[in-house]
Design a protein around this motif. Structure first.
Motif, mmCIF file in Angstrom:
data_model
loop_
_atom_site.group_PDB
_atom_site.id
_atom_site.type_symbol
_atom_site.label_atom_id
_atom_site.label_comp_id
_atom_site.label_asym_id
_atom_site.label_seq_id
_atom_site.Cartn_x
_atom_site.Cartn_y
_atom_site.Cartn_z
ATOM 1 N N ARG A 80 0.868 -1.178 0.000
ATOM 2 C CA ARG A 80 0.000 0.000 0.000
ATOM 3 C C ARG A 80 0.899 1.221 0.000
ATOM 4 O O ARG A 80 1.871 1.304 0.745
ATOM 5 C CB ARG A 80 -0.890 -0.019 1.250
ATOM 6 N N GLU A 111 -2.489 5.898 -0.336
ATOM 7 C CA GLU A 111 -3.496 5.136 -1.060
ATOM 8 C C GLU A 111 -4.625 4.734 -0.112
ATOM 9 O O GLU A 111 -4.382 4.291 1.014
ATOM 10 C CB GLU A 111 -2.818 3.888 -1.636
ATOM 11 N N VAL A 113 -7.601 2.370 1.355
ATOM 12 C CA VAL A 113 -7.696 0.922 1.492
ATOM 13 C C VAL A 113 -8.601 0.352 0.385
ATOM 14 O O VAL A 113 -8.378 -0.754 -0.103
ATOM 15 C CB VAL A 113 -8.145 0.520 2.915
ATOM 16 N N LEU A 116 -6.475 -0.110 -2.698
ATOM 17 C CA LEU A 116 -5.652 -1.310 -2.524
ATOM 18 C C LEU A 116 -6.491 -2.555 -2.818
ATOM 19 O O LEU A 116 -6.056 -3.446 -3.564
ATOM 20 C CB LEU A 116 -5.088 -1.367 -1.102
#
Length: 176
Positions: A80, A111, A113, A116
């Motif tokens: 991440r 970023e 979650v 991701l």
């Protein structure tokens, strides 16, 4: 199709509790030993392909843990992007917000979650389409391992993804 998920071995940054993200760190001596120990377990597994994050710590782990395979790099397996939090201690940020899929906070540089999750879902979709008759190993980072754990086992109702924590050089197996 089996998916073998390996988290990279320990780095000095792991040991200190630092968020590494896209820093290109290397394994420490313990991390190298962890990867070599993993080799013993992986010798008995039927693995057809190895995909790896393009970071040094994941490549080192892949080479030490499963040296008999070609390695395919895939950027979707990178850590991440911690953006403004990279290099900080885990104690310096609100991890409950940072790892909550329902809140899915959009940071200035880090970023989300949700993003991701999207890139990991994209990777899983691709390997299911292209390699459905192969057993695939991936070597990646703790955040990706966490997302995959919840992807295959279900996400918690409250969205908090801190209930699962992988260890360095861990191995998870999933049936796809």
């Amino acid at each position: 199709m089996k998916l073998f998920v390996v988290r990279h071995g320990e780095t000095k940054e792991n040991k200190s509790g630092m968020l590494q993200g896209n820093m290109d760190t290397i394994l420490d001596e313990k991390g190298k030993k962890q990867a070599l120990d993993l080799n013993t377990t992986l010798k008995n597994k039927q693995i057809d392909m190895v995909f790896c994050s393009p970071k040094k710590r994941t490549l080192e782990t892949a080479i030490l843990a499963y040296p008999k395979s070609d390695i395919i790099f895939d950027d979707r397996l990178r850590s991440r992007n911690h953006g403004e939090f990279e290099g900080k201690s885990r104690t310096e940020i609100n991890l409950e917000d940072y790892w909550n899929i329902k809140k899915n906070i959009q940071y200035d540089k880090a970023e989300s979650v949700g993003n991701l999750l999207n890139r990991i879902q994209d990777f899983i979709y691709d390997i299911k389409q292209k390699y459905q008759d192969k057993n695939v190993m991936i070597v990646t980072h703790s955040g990706v391992v966490r997302i995959l754990h919840y992807y295959f086992n279900g996400f918690p109702e409250d969205g908090n993804l801190l209930g699962y924590e992988s260890t360095n050089a861990s191995l998870e197996e999933y049936e796809i």
